[in-house]
Design a protein around this motif. Structure first.
Motif, PDB file in Angstrom:
ATOM      1  N   UNK A   1      -8.746   7.920  -3.305  1.00  0.00           N
ATOM      2  CA  UNK A   1      -8.344   9.296  -3.602  1.00  0.00           C
ATOM      3  C   UNK A   1      -9.169  10.274  -2.781  1.00  0.00           C
ATOM      4  N   UNK A   2      -8.526  11.334  -2.329  1.00  0.00           N
ATOM      5  CA  UNK A   2      -9.229  12.409  -1.665  1.00  0.00           C
ATOM      6  C   UNK A   2      -9.779  13.395  -2.679  1.00  0.00           C
ATOM      7  N   UNK A   3     -11.055  13.749  -2.548  1.00  0.00           N
ATOM      8  CA  UNK A   3     -11.699  14.613  -3.537  1.00  0.00           C
ATOM      9  C   UNK A   3     -11.069  15.994  -3.603  1.00  0.00           C
ATOM     10  N   UNK A   4     -10.452  16.467  -2.489  1.00  0.00           N
ATOM     11  CA  UNK A   4      -9.888  17.811  -2.445  1.00  0.00           C
ATOM     12  C   UNK A   4      -8.358  17.813  -2.569  1.00  0.00           C
TER      13      UNK A   4
ATOM     14  N   UNK B   1       0.849  -1.185   0.000  1.00  0.00           N
ATOM     15  CA  UNK B   1       0.000   0.000   0.000  1.00  0.00           C
ATOM     16  C   UNK B   1       0.889   1.241   0.000  1.00  0.00           C
ATOM     17  N   UNK B   2       0.748   2.074  -1.023  1.00  0.00           N
ATOM     18  CA  UNK B   2       1.603   3.246  -1.138  1.00  0.00           C
ATOM     19  C   UNK B   2       0.808   4.521  -1.294  1.00  0.00           C
ATOM     20  N   UNK B   3       1.283   5.576  -0.611  1.00  0.00           N
ATOM     21  CA  UNK B   3       0.659   6.890  -0.697  1.00  0.00           C
ATOM     22  C   UNK B   3       1.534   7.832  -1.509  1.00  0.00           C
ATOM     23  N   UNK B   4       0.939   8.583  -2.435  1.00  0.00           N
ATOM     24  CA  UNK B   4       1.638   9.598  -3.217  1.00  0.00           C
ATOM     25  C   UNK B   4       2.828   8.974  -3.950  1.00  0.00           C
TER      26      UNK B   4
ATOM     27  N   UNK C   1      -4.229  13.413   1.829  1.00  0.00           N
ATOM     28  CA  UNK C   1      -3.957  12.421   2.866  1.00  0.00           C
ATOM     29  C   UNK C   1      -5.272  11.850   3.408  1.00  0.00           C
ATOM     30  N   UNK C   2      -6.000  11.077   2.603  1.00  0.00           N
ATOM     31  CA  UNK C   2      -7.307  10.582   3.073  1.00  0.00           C
ATOM     32  C   UNK C   2      -7.202   9.682   4.292  1.00  0.00           C
ATOM     33  N   UNK C   3      -6.075   9.013   4.472  1.00  0.00           N
ATOM     34  CA  UNK C   3      -5.890   8.167   5.652  1.00  0.00           C
ATOM     35  C   UNK C   3      -5.736   9.003   6.917  1.00  0.00           C
ATOM     36  N   UNK C   4      -5.397  10.273   6.774  1.00  0.00           N
ATOM     37  CA  UNK C   4      -5.326  11.186   7.913  1.00  0.00           C
ATOM     38  C   UNK C   4      -6.655  11.918   8.099  1.00  0.00           C
ATOM     39  N   UNK C   5      -7.267  12.348   6.995  1.00  0.00           N
ATOM     40  CA  UNK C   5      -8.494  13.136   7.073  1.00  0.00           C
ATOM     41  C   UNK C   5      -9.700  12.296   7.498  1.00  0.00           C
ATOM     42  N   UNK C   6      -9.770  11.067   7.016  1.00  0.00           N
ATOM     43  CA  UNK C   6     -10.909  10.193   7.304  1.00  0.00           C
ATOM     44  C   UNK C   6     -10.397   8.800   7.678  1.00  0.00           C
ATOM     45  N   UNK C   7      -9.713   8.686   8.816  1.00  0.00           N
ATOM     46  CA  UNK C   7      -9.060   7.406   9.144  1.00  0.00           C
ATOM     47  C   UNK C   7     -10.029   6.232   9.293  1.00  0.00           C
ATOM     48  N   UNK C   8     -11.208   6.452   9.889  1.00  0.00           N
ATOM     49  CA  UNK C   8     -12.146   5.347  10.063  1.00  0.00           C
ATOM     50  C   UNK C   8     -12.697   4.882   8.723  1.00  0.00           C
ATOM     51  N   UNK C   9     -13.090   5.836   7.880  1.00  0.00           N
ATOM     52  CA  UNK C   9     -13.596   5.467   6.561  1.00  0.00           C
ATOM     53  C   UNK C   9     -12.510   4.772   5.742  1.00  0.00           C
ATOM     54  N   UNK C  10     -11.287   5.255   5.868  1.00  0.00           N
ATOM     55  CA  UNK C  10     -10.171   4.658   5.144  1.00  0.00           C
ATOM     56  C   UNK C  10      -9.941   3.221   5.606  1.00  0.00           C
ATOM     57  N   UNK C  11      -9.893   3.014   6.918  1.00  0.00           N
ATOM     58  CA  UNK C  11      -9.667   1.669   7.445  1.00  0.00           C
ATOM     59  C   UNK C  11     -10.802   0.725   7.066  1.00  0.00           C
TER      60      UNK C  11
ATOM     61  N   UNK D   1     -10.912  -1.583  -7.797  1.00  0.00           N
ATOM     62  CA  UNK D   1     -11.893  -0.940  -6.932  1.00  0.00           C
ATOM     63  C   UNK D   1     -11.425   0.499  -6.721  1.00  0.00           C
ATOM     64  N   UNK D   2     -12.197   1.464  -7.207  1.00  0.00           N
ATOM     65  CA  UNK D   2     -11.806   2.873  -7.145  1.00  0.00           C
ATOM     66  C   UNK D   2     -12.794   3.634  -6.271  1.00  0.00           C
ATOM     67  N   UNK D   3     -12.289   4.293  -5.239  1.00  0.00           N
ATOM     68  CA  UNK D   3     -13.146   5.039  -4.321  1.00  0.00           C
ATOM     69  C   UNK D   3     -12.589   6.441  -4.113  1.00  0.00           C
ATOM     70  N   UNK D   4     -13.447   7.445  -4.248  1.00  0.00           N
ATOM     71  CA  UNK D   4     -13.109   8.830  -3.945  1.00  0.00           C
ATOM     72  C   UNK D   4     -13.749   9.189  -2.606  1.00  0.00           C
ATOM     73  N   UNK D   5     -12.922   9.580  -1.641  1.00  0.00           N
ATOM     74  CA  UNK D   5     -13.426  10.003  -0.336  1.00  0.00           C
ATOM     75  C   UNK D   5     -13.687  11.504  -0.404  1.00  0.00           C
ATOM     76  N   UNK D   6     -14.936  11.884  -0.265  1.00  0.00           N
ATOM     77  CA  UNK D   6     -15.335  13.250  -0.591  1.00  0.00           C
ATOM     78  C   UNK D   6     -14.739  14.290   0.349  1.00  0.00           C
ATOM     79  N   UNK D   7     -14.696  14.015   1.634  1.00  0.00           N
ATOM     80  CA  UNK D   7     -14.215  15.013   2.601  1.00  0.00           C
ATOM     81  C   UNK D   7     -12.764  14.716   2.979  1.00  0.00           C
ATOM     82  N   UNK D   8     -11.883  14.736   1.977  1.00  0.00           N
ATOM     83  CA  UNK D   8     -10.472  14.426   2.216  1.00  0.00           C
ATOM     84  C   UNK D   8      -9.625  15.107   1.153  1.00  0.00           C
ATOM     85  N   UNK D   9      -8.363  15.364   1.523  1.00  0.00           N
ATOM     86  CA  UNK D   9      -7.412  15.949   0.597  1.00  0.00           C
ATOM     87  C   UNK D   9      -6.402  14.914   0.129  1.00  0.00           C
TER      88      UNK D   9
END
Length: 315
Positions: free
Chosen positions: A230-233, A97-100, A263-273, A253-261
């Motif tokens: 991906x973070x929407x912002x 799992x890699x970020x950026x 770093x979606x794992x930081x902005x929405x950790x529960x939704x990400x997990x 499987x592609x998911x856009x987390x709407x309330x995230x920039x």
């Protein structure tokens, strides 16, 4: 996150954290951070993911507590380093799992070592299109070191990072990642870190943007479960790149987390997990077949490449 551990690979110190479920009793997640960050980028989701998985989070060479030598800072070089680290630790296969920029390394690892990759998770990854924020492109230009030395001078650095953190707490979606940027700016006081990031950036992009891509090889993920988050912002790498994945890797499987920039794992950790848990539970680990890999390479892509599923969204 677990305490730092260290191992020497090819004469250079590598720092990592190993935690979660006991090795051998659960799937292993290899967590790769992004450019200028370190393994602590995964802190917001560490405890939650540790409930179900063995977690291995290294500081990539040139970052964090790892060595910062004059060396190979290419995605391929990093992928080789991860293969060597896994071998030393006695870990055979992982979900990577890699970020950026860590996403670009994860892609390269899966491409170079499919026999050791069970699944691939990409979080706002680089390597899916040329577009990238000009601030990152500037790190590859001549004069980068002088500019970074000036903005990280004692006193100047504290003012710059304080302003960035204040803006990051403003609540404006487009500024939400600036607290992370502040931490990266602060780390640039280390000349070894500046050198490593410059070599990294200049190797994967030029003034026009990113010059590496997985799009021409994305069809190979037909043989490997792929999850894109991906973070929407995101203001670093555009969310439109997620649509590019859906076009060239229709089984992803592609998911856009709407309330995230970025770093979606930081902005929405529960939704990400939750998303990672769902992906892991709904997919079987890839089993490498040289014959199937060969057929995919020979054919140049799956027959259903034109079948595209739209990205889902999480609030």
């Amino acid at each position: 996150m677990s305490e730092s551990q260290f191992v020497t690979v090819h004469g250079h110190r590598r720092a990592y954290a190993l935690g979660g479920r006991d090795l051998g009793t659960a799937p292993v997640l290899l967590l790769l951070h992004g450019l200028g960050c370190d393994r602590h980028t995964w802190d917001p989701v560490w405890a939650r993911l540790a409930e179900h998985y063995t977690l291995l989070a290294p500081d990539l060479l040139g970052h964090g507590e790892s060595a910062k030598p004059r060396g190979d800072y290419s995605p391929g070089g990093y992928a080789n380093g991860m293969r060597d680290l896994l071998t030393i630790l006695g870990i055979d296969k992982v979900t990577v799992m890699g970020h950026s920029f860590g996403g670009a390394v994860a892609m390269q690892f899966a491409y170079q070592f499919p026999e050791r990759t069970e699944r691939l998770v990409l979080v706002d990854p680089g390597g899916l299109g040329p577009e990238v924020t000009p601030l990152i492109r500037a790190l590859g230009l001549p004069g980068y070191d002088l500019a970074l030395r000036l903005i990280t001078l004692p006193g100047v650095r504290q003012v710059n990072t304080a302003v960035l953190r204040t803006l990051g707490r403003s609540g404006l979606p487009g500024l939400r990642d600036l607290d992370e940027v502040a931490a990266i700016v602060d780390s640039f006081k280390d000349p070894g870190k500046r050198y490593a990031v410059h070599k990294l950036v200049s190797g994967v992009m030029d003034w026009r943007g990113q010059n590496i891509t997985m799009r021409d090889r994305a069809y190979l993920t037909e043989a490997m479960p792929l999850c894109i988050v991906w973070g929407a912002h995101d203001r670093v790498l555009p969310v439109a790149h997620a649509e590019a994945v859906a076009e060239v890797a229709p089984t992803a499987q592609v998911t856009v987390i709407t309330d995230a920039g970025h770093f979606p794992h930081k902005d929405q950790p529960e939704a990400f997990a939750d998303l990672i848990d769902g992906f892991m539970a709904s997919t079987a680990p890839a089993s490498y077949s040289r014959a199937k890999w060969g057929r995919l390479l020979k054919n140049g892509g799956p027959a259903h490449l034109s079948s595209v599923e739209p990205a889902s969204e999480l609030a």
